[in-house]
Design an enzyme around this catalytic site. Structure first.
Site, PDB file in Angstrom:
ATOM      1  N   GLY A  76       0.826  -1.213   0.000  1.00  0.00           N
ATOM      2  CA  GLY A  76       0.000   0.000   0.000  1.00  0.00           C
ATOM      3  C   GLY A  76       0.851   1.250   0.000  1.00  0.00           C
TER       4      GLY A  76
ATOM      5  NE  ARG B 127      -6.044  -1.775  -4.978  1.00  0.00           N
ATOM      6  CZ  ARG B 127      -7.202  -1.434  -4.441  1.00  0.00           C
ATOM      7  NH1 ARG B 127      -8.281  -2.173  -4.687  1.00  0.00           N
ATOM      8  NH2 ARG B 127      -7.291  -0.358  -3.680  1.00  0.00           N
ATOM      9  NE  ARG B 128      -4.328   4.199  -5.912  1.00  0.00           N
ATOM     10  CZ  ARG B 128      -4.653   5.116  -4.989  1.00  0.00           C
ATOM     11  NH1 ARG B 128      -5.284   6.214  -5.353  1.00  0.00           N
ATOM     12  NH2 ARG B 128      -4.344   4.920  -3.723  1.00  0.00           N
TER      13      ARG B 128
ATOM     14  CB  VAL C  38      -2.377  -7.492  -0.805  1.00  0.00           C
ATOM     15  CG1 VAL C  38      -1.112  -6.654  -1.004  1.00  0.00           C
ATOM     16  CG2 VAL C  38      -3.511  -6.660  -0.222  1.00  0.00           C
TER      17      VAL C  38
ATOM     18  CG  ASN D 184       0.316   1.048   4.875  1.00  0.00           C
ATOM     19  OD1 ASN D 184      -0.125   1.731   5.794  1.00  0.00           O
ATOM     20  ND2 ASN D 184       0.130   1.366   3.594  1.00  0.00           N
TER      21      ASN D 184
ATOM     22  CE1 TYR E  38     -10.138  -0.222   8.471  1.00  0.00           C
ATOM     23  CE2 TYR E  38     -10.653   0.935  10.508  1.00  0.00           C
ATOM     24  CZ  TYR E  38      -9.749   0.600   9.514  1.00  0.00           C
ATOM     25  OH  TYR E  38      -8.455   1.065   9.578  1.00  0.00           O
TER      26      TYR E  38
ATOM     27  CB  VAL F 250      -3.636   8.913   9.849  1.00  0.00           C
ATOM     28  CG1 VAL F 250      -2.368   9.450   9.192  1.00  0.00           C
ATOM     29  CG2 VAL F 250      -3.317   8.024  11.031  1.00  0.00           C
TER      30      VAL F 250
ATOM     31  CB  THR G 202      -4.222   8.966   4.468  1.00  0.00           C
ATOM     32  OG1 THR G 202      -5.314   8.162   4.940  1.00  0.00           O
ATOM     33  CG2 THR G 202      -3.118   8.994   5.526  1.00  0.00           C
TER      34      THR G 202
ATOM     35  CG  PHE H 148      -8.721   5.609   6.313  1.00  0.00           C
ATOM     36  CD1 PHE H 148      -8.395   4.260   6.330  1.00  0.00           C
ATOM     37  CD2 PHE H 148      -9.733   6.056   7.161  1.00  0.00           C
ATOM     38  CE1 PHE H 148      -9.071   3.378   7.159  1.00  0.00           C
ATOM     39  CE2 PHE H 148     -10.401   5.184   7.987  1.00  0.00           C
ATOM     40  CZ  PHE H 148     -10.078   3.841   7.999  1.00  0.00           C
TER      41      PHE H 148
HETATM   42  P1  NDP Z   1      -4.794   5.378   1.998  1.00  0.00           P
HETATM   43  O1  NDP Z   1      -6.115   5.125   1.374  1.00  0.00           O
HETATM   44  O2  NDP Z   1      -4.167   6.697   1.809  1.00  0.00           O
HETATM   45  O3  NDP Z   1      -3.761   4.231   1.553  1.00  0.00           O
HETATM   46  C1  NDP Z   1      -4.124   2.888   1.488  1.00  0.00           C
HETATM   47  C2  NDP Z   1      -3.109   2.130   0.665  1.00  0.00           C
HETATM   48  O4  NDP Z   1      -3.478   0.743   0.619  1.00  0.00           O
HETATM   49  C3  NDP Z   1      -3.027   2.631  -0.754  1.00  0.00           C
HETATM   50  O5  NDP Z   1      -1.679   2.726  -1.139  1.00  0.00           O
HETATM   51  C4  NDP Z   1      -3.726   1.546  -1.552  1.00  0.00           C
HETATM   52  O6  NDP Z   1      -3.119   1.448  -2.847  1.00  0.00           O
HETATM   53  C5  NDP Z   1      -3.387   0.314  -0.730  1.00  0.00           C
HETATM   54  N1  NDP Z   1      -4.300  -0.796  -0.987  1.00  0.00           N
HETATM   55  C6  NDP Z   1      -5.630  -0.844  -0.743  1.00  0.00           C
HETATM   56  N2  NDP Z   1      -6.138  -1.996  -1.194  1.00  0.00           N
HETATM   57  C7  NDP Z   1      -5.097  -2.702  -1.717  1.00  0.00           C
HETATM   58  C8  NDP Z   1      -4.995  -3.961  -2.368  1.00  0.00           C
HETATM   59  N3  NDP Z   1      -6.058  -4.755  -2.541  1.00  0.00           N
HETATM   60  N4  NDP Z   1      -3.778  -4.370  -2.792  1.00  0.00           N
HETATM   61  C9  NDP Z   1      -2.686  -3.577  -2.634  1.00  0.00           C
HETATM   62  N5  NDP Z   1      -2.726  -2.379  -2.042  1.00  0.00           N
HETATM   63  C10 NDP Z   1      -3.931  -1.948  -1.598  1.00  0.00           C
HETATM   64  O7  NDP Z   1      -5.012   5.097   3.563  1.00  0.00           O
HETATM   65  P2  NDP Z   1      -3.981   5.054   4.800  1.00  0.00           P
HETATM   66  O8  NDP Z   1      -2.617   5.381   4.376  1.00  0.00           O
HETATM   67  O9  NDP Z   1      -4.594   5.837   5.872  1.00  0.00           O
HETATM   68  O10 NDP Z   1      -4.118   3.510   5.192  1.00  0.00           O
HETATM   69  C11 NDP Z   1      -3.012   2.653   5.357  1.00  0.00           C
HETATM   70  C12 NDP Z   1      -3.283   1.684   6.488  1.00  0.00           C
HETATM   71  O11 NDP Z   1      -3.440   2.419   7.700  1.00  0.00           O
HETATM   72  C13 NDP Z   1      -4.564   0.865   6.347  1.00  0.00           C
HETATM   73  O12 NDP Z   1      -4.305  -0.467   6.747  1.00  0.00           O
HETATM   74  C14 NDP Z   1      -5.533   1.536   7.327  1.00  0.00           C
HETATM   75  O13 NDP Z   1      -6.502   0.640   7.798  1.00  0.00           O
HETATM   76  C15 NDP Z   1      -4.561   1.949   8.410  1.00  0.00           C
HETATM   77  N6  NDP Z   1      -5.001   2.995   9.301  1.00  0.00           N
HETATM   78  C16 NDP Z   1      -5.383   4.220   8.818  1.00  0.00           C
HETATM   79  C17 NDP Z   1      -5.792   5.211   9.688  1.00  0.00           C
HETATM   80  C18 NDP Z   1      -6.288   6.539   9.228  1.00  0.00           C
HETATM   81  O14 NDP Z   1      -6.964   7.238  10.003  1.00  0.00           O
HETATM   82  N7  NDP Z   1      -5.980   6.964   8.006  1.00  0.00           N
HETATM   83  C19 NDP Z   1      -5.769   4.998  11.131  1.00  0.00           C
HETATM   84  C20 NDP Z   1      -5.371   3.668  11.540  1.00  0.00           C
HETATM   85  C21 NDP Z   1      -4.985   2.736  10.641  1.00  0.00           C
HETATM   86  P3  NDP Z   1      -3.892   1.152  -4.213  1.00  0.00           P
HETATM   87  O15 NDP Z   1      -5.260   1.737  -4.113  1.00  0.00           O
HETATM   88  O16 NDP Z   1      -3.005   1.805  -5.236  1.00  0.00           O
HETATM   89  O17 NDP Z   1      -3.881  -0.339  -4.334  1.00  0.00           O
HETATM   90  C1  8X3 Z   2      -8.610   4.179  11.077  1.00  0.00           C
HETATM   91  C2  8X3 Z   2      -8.976   4.960  12.286  1.00  0.00           C
HETATM   92  O1  8X3 Z   2     -10.940   5.584  13.768  1.00  0.00           O
HETATM   93  O2  8X3 Z   2     -11.182   5.966  11.391  1.00  0.00           O
HETATM   94  O3  8X3 Z   2      -8.274   2.868  11.395  1.00  0.00           O
HETATM   95  O4  8X3 Z   2     -11.251   3.727  12.283  1.00  0.00           O
HETATM   96  S1  8X3 Z   2     -10.668   5.048  12.436  1.00  0.00           S
END
Ligand code: NDP
Ligand code: 8X3
Length: 262
Positions: A15, A40-41, A66, A92, A158, A191, A193, A195
């Site tokens: 990711g 994926r991108r 993945v 990640n 989730y 965070v 992002t 997300f």
């Molecule tokens: P983003 O959406 O910015 O990034 C997510 C990444 O995961 C992207 O690079 C995406 O790439 C990749 N991804 C998603 N699905 C797939 C797949 N099937 N195969 C390969 N890559 C994949 O979100 P975040 O950076 O915030 O998220 C990263 C991690 O952090 C996640 O596990 C999330 O649950 C966790 N997290 C996030 C929080 C938040 O508040 N943002 C808080 C706590 C945890 P692509 O689409 O190019 O495949």
């Molecule tokens: C991401 C944080 O609180 O949006 O895992 O679920 S929350």
């Protein structure tokens, strides 16, 4: 200044095309590591590889979903000579889809989260771990979540996937005890992002409202914690880090300066 303790390590970040994963790739590159990047991108990955190489790092990317074990196996089978031994795996890649009570939930959203956050993480781990065990060293770092420690309203599936990540992490630590492979989890709160944009299927205004009136973490804040975890001496295993914004005390207790925010 001496050499960074991680210089020369091979780090696999899943990711890496966005958010926390991209920030981890940048932080490890700046620490002298070489990077293997999955997502994926492909265009995003290619741009990141160029940016990392411009900073003096070695980097390779593989387009890979993945959720598909065969794609993970192929991505990690076709590596340049000398890149086979992954020292650090940052699990990640993950996503949330929707925010609804179970009786109104979208089954497709559930499947996407379970397939990515749980099965995807297992696929990559299963492919990478045997090499680490054979070499007697390595570090697996999960990006878990506060959602793996608490369940919040409408977060049901989730949160379940992140609770599953927590169980897998604990299981890995038990299974790998004595092998020389360390297992850690970095569990962030809010965070900013992509997300929430992904969670709300592209609704950017709703996504922005998640962080309204408070100061969220950045991907770089999380990467900083990951780098700290991985750069402890080999006899130190940081089991868990819960990393919250100063404005957040729990999943549901968030201080917002804008009282009109949801
Ligand atoms: P983003 O959406 O910015 O990034 C997510 C990444 O995961 C992207 O690079 C995406 O790439 C990749 N991804 C998603 N699905 C797939 C797949 N099937 N195969 C390969 N890559 C994949 O979100 P975040 O950076 O915030 O998220 C990263 C991690 O952090 C996640 O596990 C999330 O649950 C966790 N997290 C996030 C929080 C938040 O508040 N943002 C808080 C706590 C945890 P692509 O689409 O190019 O495949
Ligand atoms: C991401 C944080 O609180 O949006 O895992 O679920 S929350």
């Amino acid at each position: 200044m001496g050499e960074h303790p991680l210089t020369g390590r091979t780090v696999l970040v899943t990711g890496a095309s966005s958010g926390i994963g991209r920030a981890c790739a940048e932080a490890f590159a700046d620490a002298g590591c070489r990077l293997l990047l999955l997502a994926r991108r492909g265009e995003r990955l290619a741009e990141l590889v160029d940016a990392l190489r411009a900073r003096g790092a070695e980097a390779h990317a593989r387009v890979c979903d993945v959720r598909r074990l065969a794609e993970v196996e192929a991505a990690l089978a076709e590596l340049p000579d000398g890149w086979e031994g992954v020292d650090v795996l940052v699990n990640n890649a993950g996503l949330s889809r929707g925010l609804a009570p179970v009786h109104e939930g979208d089954v497709h959203d559930w499947e996407e989260m379970i397939d990515t956050n749980v099965k995807g993480l297992l696929h990559v781990t299963r492919v990478v771990l045997p090499g680490m065990v054979a070499r007697g060293s390595g570090h697996v770092v999960q990006i878990g979540s506060i959602a793996g420690r608490e369940v919040y309203p409408n977060g049901n599936v989730y949160c379940a996937t992140k609770h599953a990540v927590d169980a897998i992490t604990k299981g890995l630590r038990l299974d790998l005890c004595g092998t020389g492979v360390r297992v850690s989890t970095v569990d962030p709160g809010l965070v900013e992002t992509e997300f929430s944009v992904v969670r709300f299927h592209g609704d950017e205004e709703r996504a922005r409202s998640v962080y309204r009136g408070m100061t969220p973490l950045t991907g770089a804040d999380v990467a900083d914690a990951v780098l700290w975890v991985v750069s402890r001496p080999p006899h130190v295993q940081v089991a868990e880090v819960l990393l919250l914004p100063a404005d957040q005390a729990s999943s549901t207790r968030v201080h917002r300066r804008d009282e009109t925010a949801p």
